[in-house]
Scaffold this motif. Structure first.
Motif, PDB file in Angstrom:
ATOM      1  N   ILE A   9      -1.389  -7.629   8.757  1.00  0.00           N
ATOM      2  CA  ILE A   9      -1.095  -6.726   9.864  1.00  0.00           C
ATOM      3  C   ILE A   9       0.399  -6.414   9.791  1.00  0.00           C
ATOM      4  CG2 ILE A   9      -1.106  -6.372  12.352  1.00  0.00           C
ATOM      5  CD1 ILE A   9      -3.864  -6.546  11.080  1.00  0.00           C
ATOM      6  N   LEU A  10       0.717  -5.178   9.491  1.00  0.00           N
ATOM      7  CA  LEU A  10       2.103  -4.790   9.260  1.00  0.00           C
ATOM      8  C   LEU A  10       2.884  -4.686  10.566  1.00  0.00           C
ATOM      9  CD1 LEU A  10       1.503  -1.965   6.611  1.00  0.00           C
ATOM     10  CD2 LEU A  10       2.102  -4.362   6.179  1.00  0.00           C
ATOM     11  N   THR A  11       4.063  -5.241  10.570  1.00  0.00           N
ATOM     12  CA  THR A  11       4.965  -5.105  11.713  1.00  0.00           C
ATOM     13  C   THR A  11       5.574  -3.705  11.698  1.00  0.00           C
ATOM     14  OG1 THR A  11       6.905  -5.835  10.472  1.00  0.00           O
ATOM     15  CG2 THR A  11       5.536  -7.557  11.498  1.00  0.00           C
ATOM     16  N   PRO A  12       6.189  -3.273  12.795  1.00  0.00           N
ATOM     17  CA  PRO A  12       6.873  -1.965  12.781  1.00  0.00           C
ATOM     18  C   PRO A  12       7.902  -1.863  11.657  1.00  0.00           C
ATOM     19  CG  PRO A  12       6.625  -2.725  15.028  1.00  0.00           C
ATOM     20  CD  PRO A  12       6.177  -3.861  14.151  1.00  0.00           C
ATOM     21  N   GLU A  13       8.592  -2.957  11.360  1.00  0.00           N
ATOM     22  CA  GLU A  13       9.579  -2.939  10.275  1.00  0.00           C
ATOM     23  C   GLU A  13       8.902  -2.719   8.926  1.00  0.00           C
ATOM     24  OE1 GLU A  13       9.355  -5.264  12.625  1.00  0.00           O
ATOM     25  OE2 GLU A  13      11.120  -4.692  13.823  1.00  0.00           O
ATOM     26  N   GLN A  14       7.761  -3.372   8.720  1.00  0.00           N
ATOM     27  CA  GLN A  14       7.033  -3.198   7.462  1.00  0.00           C
ATOM     28  C   GLN A  14       6.445  -1.791   7.354  1.00  0.00           C
ATOM     29  OE1 GLN A  14       4.537  -6.681   8.114  1.00  0.00           O
ATOM     30  NE2 GLN A  14       5.331  -7.614   6.233  1.00  0.00           N
ATOM     31  N   GLN A  15       5.993  -1.240   8.467  1.00  0.00           N
ATOM     32  CA  GLN A  15       5.478   0.129   8.446  1.00  0.00           C
ATOM     33  C   GLN A  15       6.583   1.112   8.064  1.00  0.00           C
ATOM     34  OE1 GLN A  15       3.046   1.154  11.928  1.00  0.00           O
ATOM     35  NE2 GLN A  15       2.658  -1.028  12.255  1.00  0.00           N
ATOM     36  N   LYS A  16       7.807   0.843   8.515  1.00  0.00           N
ATOM     37  CA  LYS A  16       8.935   1.699   8.127  1.00  0.00           C
ATOM     38  C   LYS A  16       9.209   1.581   6.627  1.00  0.00           C
ATOM     39  CE  LYS A  16      13.718   2.876   9.208  1.00  0.00           C
ATOM     40  NZ  LYS A  16      14.114   2.954   7.785  1.00  0.00           N
ATOM     41  N   LEU A  17       9.060   0.359   6.078  1.00  0.00           N
ATOM     42  CA  LEU A  17       9.220   0.179   4.633  1.00  0.00           C
ATOM     43  C   LEU A  17       8.221   1.051   3.870  1.00  0.00           C
ATOM     44  CD1 LEU A  17       9.694  -3.700   4.264  1.00  0.00           C
ATOM     45  CD2 LEU A  17      11.410  -1.928   3.839  1.00  0.00           C
ATOM     46  N   VAL A  18       6.998   1.101   4.388  1.00  0.00           N
ATOM     47  CA  VAL A  18       5.962   1.915   3.745  1.00  0.00           C
ATOM     48  C   VAL A  18       6.356   3.390   3.766  1.00  0.00           C
ATOM     49  CG1 VAL A  18       3.567   2.692   3.887  1.00  0.00           C
ATOM     50  CG2 VAL A  18       4.117   0.276   4.258  1.00  0.00           C
ATOM     51  N   MET A  85       6.675  -7.324   1.842  1.00  0.00           N
ATOM     52  CA  MET A  85       7.472  -8.422   2.385  1.00  0.00           C
ATOM     53  C   MET A  85       8.966  -8.111   2.372  1.00  0.00           C
ATOM     54  SD  MET A  85       5.365 -10.740   3.419  1.00  0.00           S
ATOM     55  CE  MET A  85       4.265  -9.385   3.866  1.00  0.00           C
ATOM     56  N   GLY A  86       9.336  -6.946   1.823  1.00  0.00           N
ATOM     57  CA  GLY A  86      10.736  -6.555   1.806  1.00  0.00           C
ATOM     58  C   GLY A  86      11.577  -7.269   0.770  1.00  0.00           C
ATOM     59  N   GLN A  87      10.942  -7.815  -0.260  1.00  0.00           N
ATOM     60  CA  GLN A  87      11.688  -8.520  -1.302  1.00  0.00           C
ATOM     61  C   GLN A  87      12.470  -7.514  -2.147  1.00  0.00           C
ATOM     62  OE1 GLN A  87       8.695 -10.704  -3.443  1.00  0.00           O
ATOM     63  NE2 GLN A  87       8.115 -11.957  -1.665  1.00  0.00           N
ATOM     64  N   PRO A  88      13.763  -7.719  -2.339  1.00  0.00           N
ATOM     65  CA  PRO A  88      14.591  -6.735  -3.055  1.00  0.00           C
ATOM     66  C   PRO A  88      14.183  -6.538  -4.512  1.00  0.00           C
ATOM     67  CG  PRO A  88      15.803  -8.771  -2.655  1.00  0.00           C
ATOM     68  CD  PRO A  88      14.552  -8.867  -1.851  1.00  0.00           C
ATOM     69  N   ASP A  89      13.639  -7.563  -5.157  1.00  0.00           N
ATOM     70  CA  ASP A  89      13.234  -7.454  -6.565  1.00  0.00           C
ATOM     71  C   ASP A  89      11.716  -7.355  -6.696  1.00  0.00           C
ATOM     72  OD1 ASP A  89      12.735  -9.967  -5.628  1.00  0.00           O
ATOM     73  OD2 ASP A  89      13.380 -11.015  -7.459  1.00  0.00           O
TER      74      ASP A  89
END
Length: 237
Positions: A9-18, A85-89
């Motif tokens: 379940i994606l958080t608002p922050e993860q949805q923005k990443l998408v 997960m927002g991992q830079p690499d």
């Protein structure tokens, strides 16, 4: 081999990443732009285990297009677990084509719009010539499904190939429902001349395809009228 992730379940922050990724790779539907995707389906589906062709890190993230006229056209974009997960690499998987979710619906090829039938409800199959509602659709479906079987055979495919199970299901539905319905209305004299001709042509094609049907262990038309064998004698009375 076993699944290494599960749905998220994606958080608002993860949805923005998408959405940021959608714009970065210019992911868009034909006739729209990446900026027209403004809504992300919160549940990201883990596809790495469900589909053999997918990378084990693969997630399928649903997107809704908000461009006027495109509101019903939903699609998805492939992203890796690390990206979500927002991992830079994080690993970046190949970007998929923006297919419509409706393209995978079994009935879609018989619909008159990309997002489903233009008419729904009790009048969905109403006719202007007074003929039985739904008969023309039934005829298209039985002819097309038989054509699918013949094409499957022409390509040299077997029961071990992808698509065979779909043929079994589709052909079973045609013979269990659509075809008997058409024969009923034919017997009642409620088909027009063109519909009767189309039904007879289907039966002729089935007669020519008997060897193909036998080869792929699919039932022939005469099987429709053969009583089902059941365990208890009372079921046959």
């Amino acid at each position: 081999m076993y699944p290494i992730h599960e749905d998220i379940i994606l958080t608002p922050e993860q949805q923005k990443l998408v959405l940021d990724y959608v714009r970065e790779v210019d992911f868009h539907l034909p006739g729209a732009s990446a900026e027209d995707f403004t809504e992300v389906i919160p549940r990201a589906r883990y596809g790495g285990w469900d589909f053999m062709s997918e990378d084990l890190e693969s997630y399928l993230v649903g997107l809704k297009c908000t461009k006027p006229g495109f509101e019903d056209q939903n699609t998805f974009i492939r992203m890796s677990y690390g990206q979500l997960m927002g991992q830079p690499d994080a690993e970046r998987l190949p970007v998929n084509d923006p297919v419509l979710a409706s393209d995978d619906m079994r009935m879609q090829r018989w619909r008159d719009t990309p997002t489903g039938p233009s008419r729904t409800g009790v009048d969905a199959y109403a006719t202007t010539d007074g003929s039985v509602p739904g008969v023309d659709l039934d005829l298209r479906m039985i002819h097309d499904t038989l054509s699918d079987i013949l094409d499957f055979d022409r390509r040299g495919l077997t029961s071990e190939d992808v698509g065979y199970f779909d043929l079994q299901v589709d052909w079973g539905v045609m013979l269990a429902g659509r075809y008997p319905r058409l024969k009923h209305f034919e017997k009642e004299g409620r088909l027009n001349a063109d519909q009767v001709a189309s039904l007879k042509e289907f039966e002729r094609r089935c007669g020519e395809a008997q060897e193909v049907l036998d080869h792929h262990e699919l039932p022939k038309l005469d099987r429709v009228w053969e009583p089902e064998r059941r365990r208890h004698q009372a079921h046959h009375s």
